[in-house]
Design a protein around this motif. Structure first.
Motif, PDB file in Angstrom:
ATOM      1  N   ILE A 161       0.472  -0.547   0.275  1.00 47.39           N
ATOM      2  CA  ILE A 161       0.180   0.184  -0.696  1.00 47.39           C
ATOM      3  C   ILE A 161       1.187   0.899   0.190  1.00 47.39           C
ATOM      4  O   ILE A 161       1.685   1.543   0.359  1.00 47.39           O
ATOM      5  N   LYS A 162       0.714   1.657  -1.146  1.00 51.80           N
ATOM      6  CA  LYS A 162       1.292   3.128  -0.986  1.00 51.80           C
ATOM      7  C   LYS A 162       0.611   4.966  -0.940  1.00 51.80           C
ATOM      8  O   LYS A 162      -0.229   4.477  -1.538  1.00 51.80           O
ATOM      9  N   VAL A 218       2.654   1.087  -8.266  1.00 53.78           N
ATOM     10  CA  VAL A 218       1.997   0.113  -8.102  1.00 53.78           C
ATOM     11  C   VAL A 218       0.838   1.255  -7.503  1.00 53.78           C
ATOM     12  O   VAL A 218       1.097   1.218  -6.040  1.00 53.78           O
ATOM     13  N   LYS A 219      -0.870  -0.047  -7.774  1.00 50.53           N
ATOM     14  CA  LYS A 219      -1.562   0.875  -6.596  1.00 50.53           C
ATOM     15  C   LYS A 219      -2.974   0.665  -6.818  1.00 50.53           C
ATOM     16  O   LYS A 219      -3.068  -0.048  -7.531  1.00 50.53           O
ATOM     17  N   VAL A 220      -3.175   0.133  -5.320  1.00 48.14           N
ATOM     18  CA  VAL A 220      -4.175  -1.322  -5.333  1.00 48.14           C
ATOM     19  C   VAL A 220      -5.454  -0.372  -6.064  1.00 48.14           C
ATOM     20  O   VAL A 220      -5.880   0.055  -5.378  1.00 48.14           O
ATOM     21  N   MET A 221      -6.160  -1.351  -6.688  1.00 52.17           N
ATOM     22  CA  MET A 221      -7.829  -0.754  -6.636  1.00 52.17           C
ATOM     23  C   MET A 221      -8.459  -2.133  -6.687  1.00 52.17           C
ATOM     24  O   MET A 221      -8.092  -3.953  -6.221  1.00 52.17           O
ATOM     25  N   ASN A 222     -10.117  -1.382  -6.090  1.00 52.41           N
ATOM     26  CA  ASN A 222     -10.408  -2.440  -5.608  1.00 52.41           C
ATOM     27  C   ASN A 222     -10.890  -3.595  -4.465  1.00 52.41           C
ATOM     28  O   ASN A 222     -10.792  -4.405  -4.903  1.00 52.41           O
ATOM     29  N   PHE A 223     -10.003  -2.933  -3.345  1.00 53.65           N
ATOM     30  CA  PHE A 223      -9.490  -3.926  -2.224  1.00 53.65           C
ATOM     31  C   PHE A 223     -11.476  -4.242  -1.438  1.00 53.65           C
ATOM     32  O   PHE A 223     -11.935  -3.768  -1.524  1.00 53.65           O
ATOM     33  N   LYS A 251      -8.661  -9.685  -1.088  1.00 50.43           N
ATOM     34  CA  LYS A 251      -7.646 -10.111  -2.159  1.00 50.43           C
ATOM     35  C   LYS A 251      -7.997  -8.137  -2.576  1.00 50.43           C
ATOM     36  O   LYS A 251      -8.932  -7.665  -2.443  1.00 50.43           O
ATOM     37  N   SER A 252      -7.566  -8.353  -3.468  1.00 49.08           N
ATOM     38  CA  SER A 252      -7.276  -6.530  -4.852  1.00 49.08           C
ATOM     39  C   SER A 252      -7.194  -7.059  -6.386  1.00 49.08           C
ATOM     40  O   SER A 252      -6.704  -7.947  -6.611  1.00 49.08           O
ATOM     41  N   ASP A 253      -7.480  -5.624  -6.989  1.00 49.99           N
ATOM     42  CA  ASP A 253      -6.934  -5.600  -8.183  1.00 49.99           C
ATOM     43  C   ASP A 253      -5.551  -4.831  -8.020  1.00 49.99           C
ATOM     44  O   ASP A 253      -5.500  -4.008  -6.880  1.00 49.99           O
ATOM     45  N   ALA A 254      -4.144  -4.806  -9.173  1.00 53.98           N
ATOM     46  CA  ALA A 254      -3.997  -3.480  -9.076  1.00 53.98           C
ATOM     47  C   ALA A 254      -3.050  -3.072  -9.723  1.00 53.98           C
ATOM     48  O   ALA A 254      -3.228  -4.109 -11.945  1.00 53.98           O
ATOM     49  N   ILE A 255      -2.798  -1.909 -10.357  1.00 55.69           N
ATOM     50  CA  ILE A 255      -2.383  -1.442 -11.684  1.00 55.69           C
ATOM     51  C   ILE A 255      -0.553  -1.100 -11.524  1.00 55.69           C
ATOM     52  O   ILE A 255      -0.707  -0.177 -10.211  1.00 55.69           O
ATOM     53  N   GLY A 256       0.111   0.232 -12.459  1.00 50.87           N
ATOM     54  CA  GLY A 256       1.287   0.375 -12.644  1.00 50.87           C
ATOM     55  C   GLY A 256       2.299   0.069 -13.297  1.00 50.87           C
ATOM     56  O   GLY A 256       1.607  -1.313 -13.919  1.00 50.87           O
ATOM     57  N   ASN A 284       3.827 -16.750   4.638  1.00 49.28           N
ATOM     58  CA  ASN A 284       2.491 -16.253   3.953  1.00 49.28           C
ATOM     59  C   ASN A 284       1.962 -15.560   2.981  1.00 49.28           C
ATOM     60  O   ASN A 284       0.666 -15.687   2.161  1.00 49.28           O
ATOM     61  N   TYR A 285       2.915 -15.309   1.917  1.00 47.17           N
ATOM     62  CA  TYR A 285       2.915 -15.158   0.201  1.00 47.17           C
ATOM     63  C   TYR A 285       3.548 -15.888  -0.467  1.00 47.17           C
ATOM     64  O   TYR A 285       4.829 -15.970   0.337  1.00 47.17           O
ATOM     65  N   ASP A 286       2.857 -16.510  -1.242  1.00 46.41           N
ATOM     66  CA  ASP A 286       4.417 -16.795  -2.405  1.00 46.41           C
ATOM     67  C   ASP A 286       4.789 -16.233  -2.812  1.00 46.41           C
ATOM     68  O   ASP A 286       6.241 -16.715  -3.945  1.00 46.41           O
ATOM     69  N   ALA A 287       4.730 -14.476  -3.363  1.00 44.08           N
ATOM     70  CA  ALA A 287       5.590 -13.928  -4.513  1.00 44.08           C
ATOM     71  C   ALA A 287       5.667 -12.285  -4.036  1.00 44.08           C
ATOM     72  O   ALA A 287       4.521 -12.088  -3.114  1.00 44.08           O
ATOM     73  N   VAL A 288       6.091 -11.911  -4.037  1.00 44.29           N
ATOM     74  CA  VAL A 288       5.929  -9.955  -3.708  1.00 44.29           C
ATOM     75  C   VAL A 288       6.456  -9.567  -5.803  1.00 44.29           C
ATOM     76  O   VAL A 288       6.922  -9.713  -5.545  1.00 44.29           O
ATOM     77  N   VAL A 289       4.906  -8.928  -5.493  1.00 47.05           N
ATOM     78  CA  VAL A 289       5.756  -7.987  -7.302  1.00 47.05           C
ATOM     79  C   VAL A 289       5.696  -6.622  -6.525  1.00 47.05           C
ATOM     80  O   VAL A 289       3.915  -6.379  -6.050  1.00 47.05           O
ATOM     81  N   ALA A 290       6.230  -6.111  -6.296  1.00 46.49           N
ATOM     82  CA  ALA A 290       6.482  -4.561  -6.495  1.00 46.49           C
ATOM     83  C   ALA A 290       7.020  -4.045  -6.576  1.00 46.49           C
ATOM     84  O   ALA A 290       8.136  -4.709  -6.921  1.00 46.49           O
ATOM     85  N   ASP A 291       7.489  -2.408  -6.471  1.00 44.78           N
ATOM     86  CA  ASP A 291       8.755  -1.780  -7.096  1.00 44.78           C
ATOM     87  C   ASP A 291      10.046  -2.042  -5.461  1.00 44.78           C
ATOM     88  O   ASP A 291      10.156  -1.316  -5.022  1.00 44.78           O
TER      89      ASP A 291
END
Length: 990
Positions: free
Chosen positions: A497-498, A505-510, A516-521, A567-574
């Motif tokens: 969350i930024k 990365v921008k969280v959408m439709n949380f 769960k949520s969608d994300a764009i960026g 807790n997570y299988d991966a991290v997709v972020a900057d």
């Protein structure tokens, strides 16, 4: 007890007795009683004579006689012993086999071996059948100094200490020798994770240290070890297989005995684990005994790869197989259950083992006495009353040095008492049988054919060196080695969350109910593009790293650590690839630029400075140019002083003229004529240099006066620290730690939350709570400068980082695939399109990412070539002049007898005098003399030469070479008398 009878010795004895005739007579007379008596006498006589001529040596055999494998190996031992003495009838020794049944039990095997050593007093033991049994028998053989020779116990742990097991010989290929072949296959197909399935005993565990090291050498790891009890039920095996099915790894190495392994594959086949995307590799012992499995068991292993000990096919081996088959069926009374029995590789090793033992016994026959095998009574459970073998040390040495060509290949034992091998065959189980697909050798690695083995030492792990492989599920495409678990679990991908820099990365439709949520960026688009390149689908869901109230749950370090916790299988972020984070996760290759930079405001220096005319050139270029101006003026003065009136006169006049001439060339305003060729050469080169300098200076000065001059307010991070000004960083970024390590106190560090906030802090003065500079990662600052390029500039990088990457669990097979996909995206136009989408500047003036800054000043480095040419040319001309002048005046310096000081003064005086021989002075003097004579004699404008030739009364031409004065004094003495004579002549005429 098996009693060995020397058939060949009996034939020799019977031939010396005249029994043939007697037997025939008795048979004709049908005197069967007498015939029977003679036969018994002959047998007894033969036994006595054989006992006197040969030395019997007792040897123990410990096998699982209730199994088909045990019966096969015993028949191989008997056949090997019969063939050995059949080909060596004159040997002194004879092995007497004492067979014991271990009943597939460790304790029974140990007790039978103890009985053979203590009560039977055998000199060697062939067996036992399994590595677990051998572990206990080895100690007995070591204490009694009785060699234990096993052709089926292959665990490398049995020979971990050669000192404690020196009397144990592995005449089979050790399991440790095959791990390199397995690792070569794993590397050839690029599998990164491998799960071994092995038996929970000495045999199964013995290979693990060697297998782990071999896999580690090819960057493969063992994420899980599947251990199965040798007494496991079908339900227990099924539970373990279900556990493996829920994991990602799909490459399994099965290391267990054939009977347990066949049950494992039968169950795996039923639950669907021999379908596509699965890889099964079985080790040598299992593969070597495939012939002991029935067709149904083999059909459940379709697509399995096997490592098999290589045995060269020879005519001798085929002959032995035929004779063994006849003998085995006869020994088993043609039992239908044994009709499908085949001679396996371990049976060949049994044949060679007894052959080697008989050969070693014969080598030490001179040290064997008949009393050495006397049987003594004693308690079977007394472990310490047996005596040591009298021939043990000699037999140990003899076995170690025994070498011959056996039916299974060359029989050579290494220093550790193990059978040497360097070649394995790789098979693919298809249609109920093993199909050869290649070989592995210690020297060349994977090979398609042994005939193609090269003489070089190049080691290959290329899958192209293997034949066509039919994988499980009848697939010909190599499995990738991992798969999303079949329990329907999707990848849980954590995203941050930024509050700022939402371009990444921008969280959408949380959805708070499912998290769960969608994300764009930009980062999300790069990840999507990488997934599109993958050759398989990868289902996933985004999960923001938030608290129940919807705010961020921590820093990026905390987010990455969640992957380590599972807790997570991966991290997709900057997410920046950092060393401390790499301790817990694996990163993909970076998808952005690397480094931490500093952004500072820019100031305009366009105001006119009274000294701006000095800025186009650096100080070193100014000094060098001034030096060459002086040097060139000096050189021209030296070359022109004796022949040019412009460079003569008082010293001050000469110095001024030289400097004036040199500096006037800068604007090409010099009026002095240069009359010598050397001087003209120097001036031409120098004028060219001056032309280049002046034009460059003019262009640079024009840029300084017209182009916008922007300079950063600060140039390095230490300058900010020393000045006491504040510096900004993105909140919750690791940059805060870097600033603290650099020495910044908390009072000088200010956090910002967004791009707008950063601009606001940089715009206000430091005294009003603002910042003098901002320190952040290169991608973030590129986004910032895309909007504010006219106000700020980037300095650095000031710290080294690798860039942004995606985080996965340690050893995840996705890391390699995603990294490859990122490279494909980066090399294509996809990355450029994504960057243009998210980093397009709001201000069109920022399309040029490089702001206008002050032009670069001209330095000496740009003109040193011109100065070298000018300097060399001037020196060259000066040297030529000095050489010529010295040559003309050498009598002054060399031929004169005057003191040296006087000669130097005369020499300098010569240099200061005019060179009247130079054509310029001769022409000037001639013109003056002609004018004077014409005025005196009335010969006005007539040519002197013409008057002289016409016998006029005019005087001869002073240009005549005979009357040309060589000095001013000589000229004066010649001219004065001539004028007097002219005056006298005029008076006489009047």
């Amino acid at each position: 007890m098996y009693i060995y009878i020397d058939i060949y010795r009996m034939k020799r004895i019977s031939s010396s007795i005249e029994n043939n005739r007697i037997i025939k007579t008795m048979m004709r007379r049908k005197n069967y009683n007498r015939l029977l008596f003679l036969v018994l006498v002959a047998i007894i006589s033969c036994s006595c004579m054989a006992q006197n001529d040969t030395i019997p040596v007792k040897v123990g055999v410990v096998l699982d006689m209730e199994t088909q494998i045990g019966k096969i190996w015993l028949s191989c031992i008997e056949l090997g012993l019969s063939d050995f003495y059949g080909s060596h009838p004159n040997f002194k020794t004879r092995l007497i086999l004492n067979i014991r049944d271990s009943k597939e039990d460790v304790v029974t095997a140990a007790s039978q071996a103890l009985d053979l050593i203590k009560n039977v007093q055998v000199q060697a033991i062939l067996g036992p059948q399994s590595s677990t049994q051998a572990k206990f028998i080895i100690d007995l053989g070591q204490k009694a100094q009785v060699p234990i020779i096993s052709f089926s116990a292959t665990s490398p742990s049995l020979k971990t200490s050669s000192q404690q097991s020196s009397y144990f010989f592995q005449t089979a290929t050790s399991d440790s020798s095959q791990v390199m072949a397995i690792s070569s296959i794993v590397k050839a197909f690029g599998w990164r994770k491998v799960v071994p399935i092995y038996t929970d005993n000495e045999y199964g565990e013995g290979i693990l240290p060697y297998l782990s090291d071999a896999l580690g050498a090819v960057n493969a790891e063992i994420p899980y070890r599947s251990v199965i009890s040798p007494f496991a039920t079908d339900d227990q095996i099924k539970v373990e297989l279900y556990k493996l099915e829920t994991m990602q790894t799909r490459v399994f190495i099965v290391h267990m005995w054939y009977n347990l392994g066949s049950r494992l594959f039968t169950i795996a086949k039923k639950i669907g684990m021999l379908e596509q995307d699965y890889v099964w590799i079985i080790t040598q012992d299992f593969t070597n005994l495939l012939s002991s499995l029935n067709s149904m068991e083999l059909n459940s292993m379709e697509g399995v790869l096997g490592i098999m000990s290589f045995v060269p096919q020879t005519k001798e081996l085929n002959n032995i197989k035929t004779r063994w088959r006849t003998k085995f069926y006869k020994d088993t009374n043609n039992d239908p259950s044994f009709l499908d029995a085949k001679l396996n590789i371990m049976g060949m090793w049994a044949y060679d083992s007894v052959y080697a033992l008989a050969l070693a016994i014969e080598k030490i026959s001179n040290t064997i006495t008949l009393n050495s095998n006397v049987t003594t009574s004693g308690s079977l459970i007394d472990l310490y009353s047996f005596r040591m073998s009298p021939i043990g040390p000699n037999l140990l040495e003899a076995i170690s040095s025994t070498k011959f060509k056996g039916i299974a290949g060359n029989f050579i034992l290494d220093n550790n008492g193990q059978l040497e091998t360097s070649t394995f065959k790789i098979i693919n189980i298809v249609n109920g049988g093993g199909r050869e697909i290649g070989f592995w050798t210690r020297k060349n690695g994977l090979l398609r054919k042994l005939l193609l083995q090269s003489n070089n030492d190049k080691y290959s792990t290329s899958k192209s060196n293997l034949g066509l492989i039919i994988w499980p599920g009848e697939s010909i495409l190599p499995p990738k080695g991992w798969e999303i678990p079949t329990n329907g679990k999707r990848l849980r991908i954590g995203i941050p969350i930024k509050s700022g820099f939402n371009e990444f990365v921008k969280v959408m439709n949380f959805d708070s109910s499912t998290n769960k949520s969608d994300a764009i960026g930009f980062t999300i688009d790069v990840f999507m593009a990488a997934l599109n390149v993958l050759p398989y689908a990868l289902p996933y869901d985004f999960f923001p790293f938030v608290k129940p109230d919807g705010t961020s749950a921590g820093t990026y370090d905390d987010l990455v650590y969640q992957v380590f916790l599972g807790n997570y299988d991966a991290v997709v972020a900057d997410t920046t690839i950092r060393a401390n984070r790499s301790q817990y996760v694996d990163f993909t290759l970076p998808y952005t630029d690397s480094g931490v930079v500093m952004v500072v405001p820019m100031k305009d220096h366009k105001r006119k400075s009274p000294w701006i005319f000095l800025k186009p050139l650096t100080w070193d270029l100014w000094v060098t140019s001034l030096g060459f101006f002086l040097f060139t003026g000096f050189v021209v003065w030296v070359l022109e002083h004796r022949i040019n009136e412009d460079f003569r006169g008082p010293p001050s006049h000469q110095i001024g003229t030289s400097f004036w001439f040199s500096f006037s060339t800068m604007v090409f305003a010099h009026k002095e004529n240069v009359v010598s060729n050397l001087g003209r050469f120097v001036v031409i080169i120098w004028v060219f240099v001056v032309l280049v300098l002046t034009q460059s200076y003019t262009a640079s000065l024009t840029s300084l006066l017209t182009v916008e001059q922007l300079e950063p307010t600060l140039t390095n991070i230490n300058q900010v620290l020393k000045s006491g000004e504040r510096v900004g960083y993105l909140r919750e970024s690791f940059v805060y730690g870097l600033l603290r390590q650099t020495g910044f106190p908390d009072s000088q560090i200010v956090a910002y939350d967004s791009i707008e906030h950063c601009d606001q802090l940089l715009s206000i003065k430091n005294a009003k709570g603002g910042i003098a500079a901002v320190v952040d990662e290169t991608p973030n600052m590129k986004v910032f400068l895309a909007q504010y390029c006219s106000k700020y500039t980037m300095i650095g990088p000031i710290f080294k980082t690798t860039g942004f990457g995606f985080a996965f669990p340690k050893g995840s097979p996705l890391v390699g695939d995603i990294s490859t996909a990122i490279l494909n995206v980066t090399e294509r136009d996809d990355m450029k399109n994504i960057e243009n989408k998210w980093f397009k500047p709001a201000d069109k003036s920022c399309l040029d990412s490089n702001p206008k800054i002050s032009p670069n000043r001209l330095s000496l480095g740009s003109f040193w070539g011109l100065f070298i040419i000018a300097g060399v040319s001037s020196l060259f001309a000066l040297i030529i002049f000095v050489v010529m002048f010295l040559h003309k005046n050498k009598q002054v310096l060399l031929d004169s007898n005057d003191p040296f000081e006087k000669r130097i003064k005369v020499f300098l005086k010569k240099f200061d005098q005019k060179d009247l021989n130079f054509h310029h002075f001769r022409k000037s003097n001639n013109n003056n003399n002609i004018n004077n004579n014409n005025q005196l004699n009335g010969c006005g404008g007539m040519d002197m030469v013409e008057l002289s030739n016409n016998n006029t009364e005019c005087p001869p031409s002073p240009s005549d070479s005979n009357s040309l004065p060589v000095s001013m004094e000589e000229q004066r003495s010649t001219i004065v008398p001539t004028i007097d004579e002219l005056l006298v002549q005029i008076n006489e005429d009047h």
